[in-house]
Design an enzyme around this catalytic site. Structure first.
Site, PDB file in Angstrom:
ATOM      1  N   GLU A 180     -10.391  -5.109   0.737  1.00  0.00           N
ATOM      2  CA  GLU A 180     -11.367  -4.315   1.495  1.00  0.00           C
ATOM      3  C   GLU A 180     -12.816  -4.647   1.174  1.00  0.00           C
ATOM      4  O   GLU A 180     -13.172  -4.965   0.032  1.00  0.00           O
ATOM      5  CB  GLU A 180     -11.127  -2.817   1.241  1.00  0.00           C
ATOM      6  CG  GLU A 180      -9.798  -2.364   1.795  1.00  0.00           C
ATOM      7  CD  GLU A 180      -9.589  -0.862   1.756  1.00  0.00           C
ATOM      8  OE1 GLU A 180      -8.872  -0.360   2.626  1.00  0.00           O
ATOM      9  OE2 GLU A 180     -10.126  -0.206   0.844  1.00  0.00           O
ATOM     10  N   GLU A 203      -4.741  -3.777  -0.816  1.00  0.00           N
ATOM     11  CA  GLU A 203      -6.049  -3.304  -0.366  1.00  0.00           C
ATOM     12  C   GLU A 203      -7.046  -4.443  -0.534  1.00  0.00           C
ATOM     13  O   GLU A 203      -7.533  -4.711  -1.629  1.00  0.00           O
ATOM     14  CB  GLU A 203      -6.498  -2.080  -1.173  1.00  0.00           C
ATOM     15  CG  GLU A 203      -5.742  -0.812  -0.851  1.00  0.00           C
ATOM     16  CD  GLU A 203      -6.051  -0.265   0.537  1.00  0.00           C
ATOM     17  OE1 GLU A 203      -6.801  -0.911   1.296  1.00  0.00           O
ATOM     18  OE2 GLU A 203      -5.526   0.807   0.853  1.00  0.00           O
ATOM     19  N   CYS A 224     -11.251   8.681   1.863  1.00  0.00           N
ATOM     20  CA  CYS A 224     -11.403   7.256   2.124  1.00  0.00           C
ATOM     21  C   CYS A 224     -10.663   6.914   3.408  1.00  0.00           C
ATOM     22  O   CYS A 224      -9.818   7.685   3.877  1.00  0.00           O
ATOM     23  CB  CYS A 224     -10.910   6.400   0.963  1.00  0.00           C
ATOM     24  SG  CYS A 224      -9.201   6.684   0.504  1.00  0.00           S
TER      25      CYS A 224
END
Length: 197
Positions: free
Chosen positions: A132, A130, A83
């Site tokens: 995202e 995060e 990732c």
């Protein structure tokens, strides 16, 4: 590493130590600016473009990676095959292929888009967030892995029951189940129903 307009300015061999920039996006995934990588992950987090890759062997087993202990974000936890974040202006597909080779020392084959997922996951250990807009990819890995020890502490190929067992006893990234569940339709298409995903 393939040199493209996006990667040329970020190539370590060019002798610059520029800050790593991420693409900030709106809720529809449209680029609205850039931010320095660490700043984008500071609470409450800035929504930015990311990618997650799920690679499988010829038996339909998922490649997991344990993140290196020296990483500033989520060190030592298990997660999907690869990732990361595209450079500003870099296509997510190109970034996923590039980063898979950089981290695992093997290029994916049959890499295909598997949709997107948007999430907000705080990391309890680091305090980072995060936030995202994540582009998902699935593919095969058919070459011998040569992981970069600065990125990857360990790897493992697992079946669905083995993943469930490992997930119950080991620490996984905060985003792992979100991206896995979002990618499942494409994973089933790639691996077939007999693999059990």
């Amino acid at each position: 590493m393939p040199i493209t307009p996006a990667t040329a300015t970020h190539n370590p061999s060019n002798g610059t130590a520029d800050a790593i920039l991420l693409e900030l996006v709106d809720e529809d995934g449209v680029t609205i600016g850039t931010a320095e990588k660490l700043a984008a992950h500071q609470p409450p987090g800035q929504l930015h473009r990311a990618f997650s890759v799920f690679l499988f062997d010829e038996y339909g087993r998922l490649l997991l990676q344990q993140r290196a202990l020296g990483k500033y974000h989520s060190p030592g936890v298990w997660s999907n095959s690869c990732c990361g974040h595209p450079y500003p202006g870099e296509a997510p597909f190109a970034a996923a292929a590039r980063r898979t080779f950089e981290e695992l020392g093997a290029s994916p084959s049959l890499l295909a888009e598997a949709g997107t997922v948007r999430y907000n996951h705080p990391d309890p250990e680091s305090g980072l967030v995060e936030q995202e807009y994540n582009h998902l990819f699935v593919g095969m890995v058919q070459a011998v892995l040569r992981p970069d020890p600065e990125e990857v502490a360990s790897t493992a190929f697992v079946t669905p029951p083995e993943l469930a067992e490992r997930h119950a006893k080991d620490t996984f990234s905060s985003w792992f189940m979100t991206v896995l569940d979002a990618a499942r339709p494409a994973i089933r298409e790639l691996t077939g129903s007999s693999a059990g995903w």
